[in-house]
Enzyme design. Structure first.
Site, short mmCIF file in Angstrom:
data_model
loop_
_atom_site.label_atom_id
_atom_site.label_comp_id
_atom_site.label_asym_id
_atom_site.label_seq_id
_atom_site.Cartn_x
_atom_site.Cartn_y
_atom_site.Cartn_z
CG ASP A 3 -1.80 1.23 1.29
OD1 ASP A 3 -2.79 1.27 0.54
OD2 ASP A 3 -1.50 2.16 2.07
CE1 TYR B 223 0.95 7.66 2.53
CE2 TYR B 223 1.33 5.39 1.91
CZ TYR B 223 0.56 6.34 2.54
OH TYR B 223 -0.59 5.95 3.18
CE LYS C 128 -3.57 4.92 0.75
NZ LYS C 128 -2.14 4.50 0.74
CG HIS D 64 -4.16 9.95 0.32
ND1 HIS D 64 -2.80 9.98 0.16
CD2 HIS D 64 -4.36 9.41 1.56
CE1 HIS D 64 -2.20 9.49 1.25
NE2 HIS D 64 -3.13 9.16 2.10
#
Length: 260
Positions: A30, A35, A61, A94
């Site tokens: 994930d 990120y 996301k 997200h």
């Protein structure tokens, strides 16, 4: 979708961690645009010996700055470039911060990316019931997944109930309460089952029907977090954990499920 995934938020050794996870048997990773480690995830999948791309379920996301009908497809293409993939298994919005109009534009754009083969499934993250109802009212197919903060202290029952009624898979992020696991009930159950607390929490999540996404950069923890399929918590012990729910007060993350 494999029922346990490796979360890689704020993992500064992502490529090494994903390689370890794939070696230990994980097949679900994930990630997210926010990120900044999609390239590291992709590199690990490509480098992992004996693991084919189609064997690994990869999620990312759409970050808020990429929300909107025009921006979203460009963001999808950029994510694919970073991963080095032809497709992503699951693409989520997200969070709901961008407002109703942009949320729906983003969702429509993701559905079109799905139709073109760039995405296998479309979902959302941090969505409350009101956000999910927007999608229904707009006449779009319902999301495959809603990823929200979930653990015994923050069970988000109204959202979970809605998702179950509407066949939306619930993924649990922060299932290990971001390490805030010093609780007498957790400790007693860990002793009873001869497991560590993290395994108890992941097992609770699985028995609730969630897809937990535990995060760790420690090889031994990555391994032990997947060793949760050879024991079962009793109904009584599940009830003990269920009784710890503090509602929204139990959240340990941003948990933006109520934003307008």
């Amino acid at each position: 979708m494999p029922c346990v995934g490796l979360g890689v938020y704020q993992n500064y050794t992502t490529q090494a961690s994903v390689l370890e996870a794939l070696r230990y048997g994980y097949r679900h990773i994930d990630s997210a645009q926010a990120y900044r480690n999609e390239a590291h995830v992709g590199a690990a999948v490509h480098e992992s010996a004996g693991v084919q791309r189609e064997d690994v379920f990869v999620t990312t996301k759409c970050i808020s700055k990429n929300h909107g009908y025009e921006k979203t497809p460009k963001g999808v293409d950029e994510s694919l470039r970073k991963f080095g993939f032809d497709y992503v298994d699951l693409f989520l919005i997200h969070n709901p911060h961008s407002g109703k109009d942009l949320r729906l534009e983003t969702y429509r754009a993701l559905l079109e990316c799905k139709a073109s083969g760039k995405i296998r499934s479309v979902g959302v993250s941090n969505y409350g019931v009101q956000h999910l109802e927007e999608i229904r009212a707009a006449g779009y197919e319902m999301p495959a997944v809603n990823q929200i903060e979930l653990h015994p202290l923050c069970q988000q029952k109204p959202i979970v109930e809605y998702c179950r009624k509407n066949m939306i898979i619930v993924q649990a992020y922060s299932p290990l309460i971001q390490g805030k696991m010093d609780n007498p009930i957790f400790n007693a159950l860990a002793l009873k089952y001869r497991r560590d607390v993290a395994q108890i929490l992941i097992r609770w999540s699985l028995q609730k029907g969630f897809v937990p996404l535990p995060k760790s950069a420690t090889p031994q923890r990555i391994k032990s977090n997947l060793q949760v399929f050879d024991f079962v918590l009793t109904e009584e012990d599940m009830a003990q954990l269920d009784s710890l729910d503090q509602g929204k007060d139990g959240a340990v993350t941003w948990n933006p499920v109520d934003v307008p």
